[in-house]
Write a protein that holds these residues in place. Structure first.
Motif, mmCIF file in Angstrom:
data_model
loop_
_atom_site.group_PDB
_atom_site.id
_atom_site.type_symbol
_atom_site.label_atom_id
_atom_site.label_comp_id
_atom_site.label_asym_id
_atom_site.label_seq_id
_atom_site.Cartn_x
_atom_site.Cartn_y
_atom_site.Cartn_z
ATOM 1 N N GLY A 1 13.988 -92.901 33.737
ATOM 2 C CA GLY A 1 14.003 -93.759 34.568
ATOM 3 C C GLY A 1 14.741 -93.263 35.863
ATOM 4 N N VAL A 2 15.424 -92.413 36.071
ATOM 5 C CA VAL A 2 15.926 -92.018 37.428
ATOM 6 C C VAL A 2 15.100 -91.234 38.578
ATOM 7 C CG1 VAL A 2 17.818 -90.752 38.704
ATOM 8 C CG2 VAL A 2 18.407 -92.119 36.636
ATOM 9 N N PRO A 3 14.278 -90.176 37.575
ATOM 10 C CA PRO A 3 13.206 -89.783 38.650
ATOM 11 C C PRO A 3 12.278 -90.730 39.115
ATOM 12 C CG PRO A 3 13.703 -88.148 36.575
ATOM 13 C CD PRO A 3 14.508 -89.599 36.480
ATOM 14 N N ALA A 4 11.985 -91.638 38.412
ATOM 15 C CA ALA A 4 10.801 -92.743 38.379
ATOM 16 C C ALA A 4 11.293 -93.672 39.736
ATOM 17 C CB ALA A 4 10.698 -93.537 37.111
ATOM 18 N N LEU A 5 12.728 -93.877 39.719
ATOM 19 C CA LEU A 5 13.322 -94.647 40.655
ATOM 20 C C LEU A 5 13.201 -93.827 42.027
ATOM 21 C CD1 LEU A 5 14.979 -97.707 41.048
ATOM 22 C CD2 LEU A 5 16.788 -96.368 40.986
ATOM 23 N N ALA A 6 13.686 -92.717 41.873
ATOM 24 C CA ALA A 6 13.909 -92.019 42.976
ATOM 25 C C ALA A 6 12.422 -91.804 43.845
ATOM 26 C CB ALA A 6 14.239 -90.344 42.723
ATOM 27 N N MET B 1 30.381 -95.123 23.480
ATOM 28 C CA MET B 1 29.971 -95.595 24.990
ATOM 29 C C MET B 1 29.998 -94.107 25.868
ATOM 30 S SD MET B 1 28.857 -98.309 26.242
ATOM 31 C CE MET B 1 27.992 -98.177 27.728
ATOM 32 N N ALA B 2 31.215 -93.482 26.055
ATOM 33 C CA ALA B 2 31.246 -92.542 26.875
ATOM 34 C C ALA B 2 29.998 -91.515 26.441
ATOM 35 C CB ALA B 2 32.687 -91.863 26.765
ATOM 36 N N ARG B 3 29.964 -91.189 25.148
ATOM 37 C CA ARG B 3 28.668 -90.336 25.126
ATOM 38 C C ARG B 3 27.504 -90.671 25.515
ATOM 39 N NH1 ARG B 3 30.613 -87.030 21.161
ATOM 40 N NH2 ARG B 3 28.518 -85.820 21.395
ATOM 41 N N SER B 4 27.194 -91.871 25.323
ATOM 42 C CA SER B 4 25.754 -92.448 25.953
ATOM 43 C C SER B 4 25.759 -92.448 27.549
ATOM 44 C CB SER B 4 25.591 -93.876 25.448
ATOM 45 O OG SER B 4 25.190 -93.782 23.819
ATOM 46 N N LEU B 5 26.945 -92.528 28.064
ATOM 47 C CA LEU B 5 26.829 -92.427 29.480
ATOM 48 C C LEU B 5 26.768 -91.153 30.331
ATOM 49 C CD1 LEU B 5 27.769 -95.089 31.445
ATOM 50 C CD2 LEU B 5 29.958 -93.979 31.563
ATOM 51 N N PHE B 6 27.530 -90.044 29.517
ATOM 52 C CA PHE B 6 27.257 -89.018 29.899
ATOM 53 C C PHE B 6 25.949 -88.086 29.731
ATOM 54 C CE2 PHE B 6 31.932 -89.021 30.286
ATOM 55 C CZ PHE B 6 32.033 -88.507 31.614
ATOM 56 N N SER B 7 25.321 -88.722 28.395
ATOM 57 C CA SER B 7 24.104 -88.144 28.106
ATOM 58 C C SER B 7 23.103 -88.856 29.000
ATOM 59 C CB SER B 7 23.847 -89.168 26.487
ATOM 60 O OG SER B 7 22.733 -88.601 26.054
ATOM 61 N N ALA B 8 23.315 -90.077 29.336
ATOM 62 C CA ALA B 8 22.188 -90.809 30.432
ATOM 63 C C ALA B 8 22.419 -89.826 31.827
ATOM 64 C CB ALA B 8 22.593 -92.267 30.708
ATOM 65 N N LEU B 9 23.563 -89.556 32.165
ATOM 66 C CA LEU B 9 23.715 -88.601 33.390
ATOM 67 C C LEU B 9 23.136 -87.319 33.330
ATOM 68 C CD1 LEU B 9 25.377 -88.682 36.080
ATOM 69 C CD2 LEU B 9 27.121 -87.789 34.795
ATOM 70 N N ALA B 10 23.242 -86.584 31.966
ATOM 71 C CA ALA B 10 22.558 -85.457 31.716
ATOM 72 C C ALA B 10 21.109 -85.449 32.042
ATOM 73 C CB ALA B 10 23.065 -84.863 30.657
ATOM 74 N N GLY B 11 20.719 -86.526 31.216
ATOM 75 C CA GLY B 11 19.195 -87.000 31.422
ATOM 76 C C GLY B 11 18.677 -87.130 33.143
ATOM 77 N N ALA B 12 19.505 -87.786 33.743
ATOM 78 C CA ALA B 12 19.134 -88.061 35.036
ATOM 79 C C ALA B 12 19.054 -87.012 35.999
ATOM 80 C CB ALA B 12 20.146 -89.127 35.685
ATOM 81 N N ILE B 13 20.275 -86.167 35.944
ATOM 82 C CA ILE B 13 20.303 -84.860 36.581
ATOM 83 C C ILE B 13 19.146 -83.946 36.370
ATOM 84 C CG2 ILE B 13 21.718 -82.958 37.336
ATOM 85 C CD1 ILE B 13 24.060 -84.633 36.629
ATOM 86 N N PHE B 14 18.957 -83.750 34.852
ATOM 87 C CA PHE B 14 17.764 -82.905 34.355
ATOM 88 C C PHE B 14 16.369 -83.394 35.195
ATOM 89 C CE2 PHE B 14 15.125 -82.268 30.425
ATOM 90 C CZ PHE B 14 14.730 -80.973 30.831
ATOM 91 N N GLY B 15 16.090 -84.822 34.897
ATOM 92 C CA GLY B 15 14.948 -85.415 35.377
ATOM 93 C C GLY B 15 14.949 -85.002 37.042
ATOM 94 N N LEU B 16 16.026 -85.289 37.709
ATOM 95 C CA LEU B 16 15.832 -84.949 39.164
ATOM 96 C C LEU B 16 15.557 -83.540 39.636
ATOM 97 C CD1 LEU B 16 18.580 -87.541 40.626
ATOM 98 C CD2 LEU B 16 16.138 -87.672 40.724
ATOM 99 N N GLY B 17 16.302 -82.846 38.775
ATOM 100 C CA GLY B 17 16.096 -81.347 38.831
ATOM 101 C C GLY B 17 14.586 -80.915 38.611
ATOM 102 N N LEU B 18 13.961 -81.359 37.661
ATOM 103 C CA LEU B 18 12.657 -81.277 37.442
ATOM 104 C C LEU B 18 11.677 -81.701 38.609
ATOM 105 C CD1 LEU B 18 12.343 -82.062 33.542
ATOM 106 C CD2 LEU B 18 12.163 -79.956 34.545
ATOM 107 N N LEU B 19 12.079 -82.935 39.257
ATOM 108 C CA LEU B 19 11.230 -83.293 40.339
ATOM 109 C C LEU B 19 11.584 -82.668 41.406
ATOM 110 C CD1 LEU B 19 9.854 -85.655 41.458
ATOM 111 C CD2 LEU B 19 12.028 -86.970 41.936
ATOM 112 N N VAL B 20 12.878 -82.146 41.833
ATOM 113 C CA VAL B 20 12.944 -81.385 43.119
ATOM 114 C C VAL B 20 12.269 -80.047 42.918
ATOM 115 C CG1 VAL B 20 15.149 -80.187 44.324
ATOM 116 C CG2 VAL B 20 15.105 -82.764 43.647
ATOM 117 N N SER B 21 12.533 -79.444 41.851
ATOM 118 C CA SER B 21 12.080 -78.060 41.707
ATOM 119 C C SER B 21 10.283 -78.241 41.620
ATOM 120 C CB SER B 21 12.408 -77.489 40.534
ATOM 121 O OG SER B 21 11.928 -78.191 39.264
#
Lengths: 142, 145
Positions: free
Chosen positions: A61-66, B1-21
Motif C-alpha cells: 500500500g505505501v509504495p503504491a500511494l507514494a 495491535m502494537a505487533r501489527s502496527l510495527f509490522s505495517a511500518l516495517a513493511g512500508a519502510i521496506f517497500g519505500l526502500g525498494l522503490l527509492v533504490s
C-alpha cells in the motif's frame, strides 16, 4: 542523473536494512518477504496471520500511494506472459524450497554471517546471471 | 495491535526502500545480472546499504535477547547446507534472472505493475503452494541416496 543512481541505491538499501532491523528488534522476527507471504499461502503461519497481513499491507500500500502522489515509477516488466509465469513459478517454488529470498537469506542472513544465507546468495546470483545472459543474448527472450 | 502496527511500518519502510533504490524496476536488477551488457552496479550499493543497519541490529539483538514487544529474539539459526537450499536458491535465481523480480519488489510494485505484475505474483503464489510437496520429494531422494 546516472551519477546519482548509486546514492539512491545506498539510501534505499539503508531503508531496507532499517526496516529489517525494526522488524527484528521490535517484533522479534526475521524480515524475509518470501517467508512472510509464503507462510500465509501454505498455512504454516496461522498464529501470525495478523502481523503478516499488516506487513504486506504496508509493503503493497505505501509504495503504491507514494507512486500515485509523486509518480515516476516503472517496472519495465517483460510483455511476454510465458516469461512472467515461468519466472513467478520458479521464484515462488525456489524461495520456499530454500526457505528464503533476497531479503531473508541476502539481507538478514549475510548480516549475521549465516553460512546458509551466503550459500543461497551465491547460488541465486550465479544462476540468475547465467539465465539472464542466456535468455537475453542467446535465446532473445528478454 | 502494537505487533501489527510495527509490522505495517516495517513493511512500508521496506517497500519505500525498494522503490527509492530502483529495485522495483526490472531493468536495474537485470542490468546488474547482465555482466555482458551495460552493467549496472546499483544492486551492490543497495545490498551494501541494507547490510549495515542489520549487522548492527544482530549485535544489539544478541545483547537484548528479548524483542521490544516481549517475545524472544531469533538468535539461533539453521546451519546445515542441504540440497533443498542449493536447488531452491538456483531455481529462485533462474526465475529472478528471467523476470527481474524477487518476492519483495513483486509485492511493493503491485500498485503500478499492471497486469504483468499481477500475473507474476499469481504464478509466484502457485509456486509457493507447490513447494512443500517438492521439498518432501527432495527429502525422500536424499534419504534414499
Amino acid at each position: 542523473m546516472i551519477e546519482t543512481d548509486w546514492l539512491w541505491g545506498l539510501l534505499g538499501g539503508l531503508m531496507i536494512g532499517g526496516a529489517a532491523a525494526l522488524y527484528l528488534l521490535v517484533n522479534g522476527r526475521v524480515m524475509g518477504a518470501s517467508g512472510i507471504i509464503g507462510g500465509l499461502v501454505d498455512g504454516s503461519a496461522r498464529d501470525q496471520w495478523a502481523e503478516r497481513l499488516a506487513f504486506l499491507a504496508g509493503l503493497v500500500g505505501v509504495p503504491a500511494l507514494a507512486v500515485l502522489l509523486i509518480g515516476g515509477a516503472e517496472t519495465h516488466l517483460s510483455g511476454n506472459p510465458a516469461v512472467l509465469i515461468l519466472g513467478g513459478l520458479l521464484v515462488g517454488l525456489g524461495t520456499r524450497m530454500a526457505n528464503g529470498c533476497t531479503s531473508g537469506h541476502g539481507v538478514c542472513g549475510i548480516s549475521r554471517l549465516s553460512l546458509r544465507g551466503i550459500v543461497a546468495t551465491v547460488f541465486y546470483i550465479l544462476v540468475g546471471g547465467i539465465v539472464m545472459v542466456l535468455a537475453r543474448h542467446v535465446l532473445g527472450w528478454i | 495491535m502494537a505487533r501489527s502496527l510495527f509490522s505495517a511500518l516495517a513493511g512500508a519502510i521496506f517497500g519505500l526502500g525498494l522503490l527509492v533504490s530502483g529495485m522495483t524496476d526490472t531493468t536495474r536488477v537485470q542490468g546488474w545480472l547482465d555482466v555482458f551488457g551495460d552493467w549496472d552496479p546499483t544492486l551492490a550499493f543497495v545490498m551494501g546499504g541494507a547490510l549495515i543497519p542489520m549487522a548492527i541490529a544482530w549485535r544489539v539483538a544478541a545483547r537484548r535477547r528479548v524483542a521490544v514487544l516481549g517475545n524472544p529474539l531469533p538468535l539461533t539459526h539453521e546451519r546445515v547446507v542441504d540440497a533443498k537450499l542449493v536447488i531452491g536458491s538456483s531455481l529462485f535465481g533462474a526465475g529472478w534472472g528471467l523476470a527481474g523480480l524477487c518476492p519483495g519488489p513483486a509485492l511493493a510494485s503491485l500498485g503500478w505493475g499492471g497486469w504483468g505484475g499481477l500475473l507474476f505474483l499469481l504464478a509466484m503464489l502457485v509456486g509457493m503452494v507447490a513447494a512443500p510437496a517438492a521439498k518432501a520429494r527432495i527429502d525422500r531422494i536424499t534419504q534414499a541416496a
